[in-house]
Design a protein around this motif. Structure first.
Motif, PDB file in Angstrom:
ATOM      1  N   ASN A   1      -8.040   6.763   3.500  1.00 42.54           N
ATOM      2  CA  ASN A   1      -7.559   5.754   4.468  1.00 42.54           C
ATOM      3  C   ASN A   1      -8.603   6.550   5.371  1.00 42.54           C
ATOM      4  OD1 ASN A   1      -6.047   4.166   6.371  1.00 42.54           O
ATOM      5  ND2 ASN A   1      -5.180   6.045   6.963  1.00 42.54           N
TER       6      ASN A   1
ATOM      7  N   SER B   1      -5.555  -3.092  -6.536  1.00 46.45           N
ATOM      8  CA  SER B   1      -7.031  -2.122  -6.333  1.00 46.45           C
ATOM      9  C   SER B   1      -6.375  -0.644  -5.850  1.00 46.45           C
ATOM     10  CB  SER B   1      -7.864  -2.679  -5.266  1.00 46.45           C
ATOM     11  OG  SER B   1      -7.268  -2.534  -3.846  1.00 46.45           O
TER      12      SER B   1
ATOM     13  N   ARG C   1       0.715  -1.056   0.063  1.00 49.86           N
ATOM     14  CA  ARG C   1       0.057  -0.008   0.084  1.00 49.86           C
ATOM     15  C   ARG C   1       1.022   1.308   0.120  1.00 49.86           C
ATOM     16  NH1 ARG C   1      -3.877   1.736   4.822  1.00 49.86           N
ATOM     17  NH2 ARG C   1      -5.497   2.839   3.470  1.00 49.86           N
TER      18      ARG C   1
ATOM     19  N   ASP D   1      -7.336   2.604  -3.467  1.00 53.82           N
ATOM     20  CA  ASP D   1      -7.709   2.936  -1.774  1.00 53.82           C
ATOM     21  C   ASP D   1      -7.954   4.380  -2.146  1.00 53.82           C
ATOM     22  OD1 ASP D   1      -8.558   3.233   0.804  1.00 53.82           O
ATOM     23  OD2 ASP D   1      -6.800   2.304   1.491  1.00 53.82           O
TER      24      ASP D   1
ATOM     25  N   VAL E   1      -1.071  -1.081  -4.267  1.00 55.38           N
ATOM     26  CA  VAL E   1      -2.636  -0.633  -3.643  1.00 55.38           C
ATOM     27  C   VAL E   1      -2.210   0.892  -3.545  1.00 55.38           C
ATOM     28  CG1 VAL E   1      -4.397  -0.675  -2.135  1.00 55.38           C
ATOM     29  CG2 VAL E   1      -3.015  -2.763  -2.794  1.00 55.38           C
TER      30      VAL E   1
ATOM     31  N   CYS F   1      -3.150   4.418  -2.284  1.00 59.62           N
ATOM     32  CA  CYS F   1      -3.916   4.968  -1.413  1.00 59.62           C
ATOM     33  C   CYS F   1      -3.954   6.525  -1.652  1.00 59.62           C
ATOM     34  CB  CYS F   1      -3.766   4.852   0.076  1.00 59.62           C
ATOM     35  SG  CYS F   1      -4.987   5.297   1.041  1.00 59.62           S
TER      36      CYS F   1
END
Length: 188
Positions: free
Chosen positions: A155, A150, A23, A152, A89, A91
């Motif tokens: 958060n 994916s 991430r 994000d 990922v 974010c």
């Protein structure tokens, strides 16, 4: 840059450990995105929304905004080099830090964390933010989609509900942002 030199080694180490996902915070607390000149005094409806944030466009002519786009592409290229063994990922933002009412940062050149509650509470600011910040990052990522597990969007969005963002406004932000991600990727 030092981080670029370390990234290949760190990702190779993660791969050797069998780690499959990493991430990566893109705009994080926003301190690298938006200068004092991007803020105006707001309606001060509560302690957390005393400013209106006017989102600048990532990839525009300022060095800081060009760097956000270019650095993200470097990150994507490092994940591509691993041929999908470790996926990214991204974010987009770190929730609570975006709405906190924090005075201008005396330690940086006009950079300011927080004070971005208007991107959640104001439909115009929200649309500008997604179009000027998320959309350019999605464009950068499109050629690297097979290396992204994916996206994000935010958060800990629930943390903003205690910092001047109404639940309905957060739902609108999530709906609009997720809609943009899903329309530009294979499902986010």
């Amino acid at each position: 840059a030092l981080w670029q030199a370390r990234l290949a080694g760190d990702l190779a180490f993660f791969d050797s450990l069998g780690i499959k996902l990493v991430r990566w915070f893109l705009l994080a607390d926003g301190k690298s995105y938006g200068r004092d000149s991007d803020f105006t005094a707001g309606p001060a409806t509560n302690d957390y929304n005393q400013y209106v944030f006017h989102p600048p466009e990532i990839g525009s002519s300022t060095p800081e905004l060009d760097a956000i786009r270019a650095d993200f592409e470097v990150v994507l290229q490092h994940f591509q080099a691993l041929d999908g063994r470790v996926k990214l990922v991204p974010c987009f933002i770190d929730g609570q830090q975006w709405a906190n009412d924090i005075p201008p940062d005396a330690s940086g050149p006009g950079l300011r964390p927080g004070n971005r509650g208007s991107v959640f509470n104001d439909a115009t600011s929200r649309g500008e933010f997604l179009d000027r910040a998320l959309s350019p990052l999605l464009s950068v990522s499109e050629p690297y989609s097979e290396y992204i597990a994916s996206w994000d969007l935010i958060n800990e969005p629930e943390g903003l509900l205690n910092h001047g963002v109404a639940k309905e406004q957060m739902v609108a932000f999530l709906r609009d942002g997720i809609g943009m991600i899903n329309s530009r990727t294979s499902g986010g």
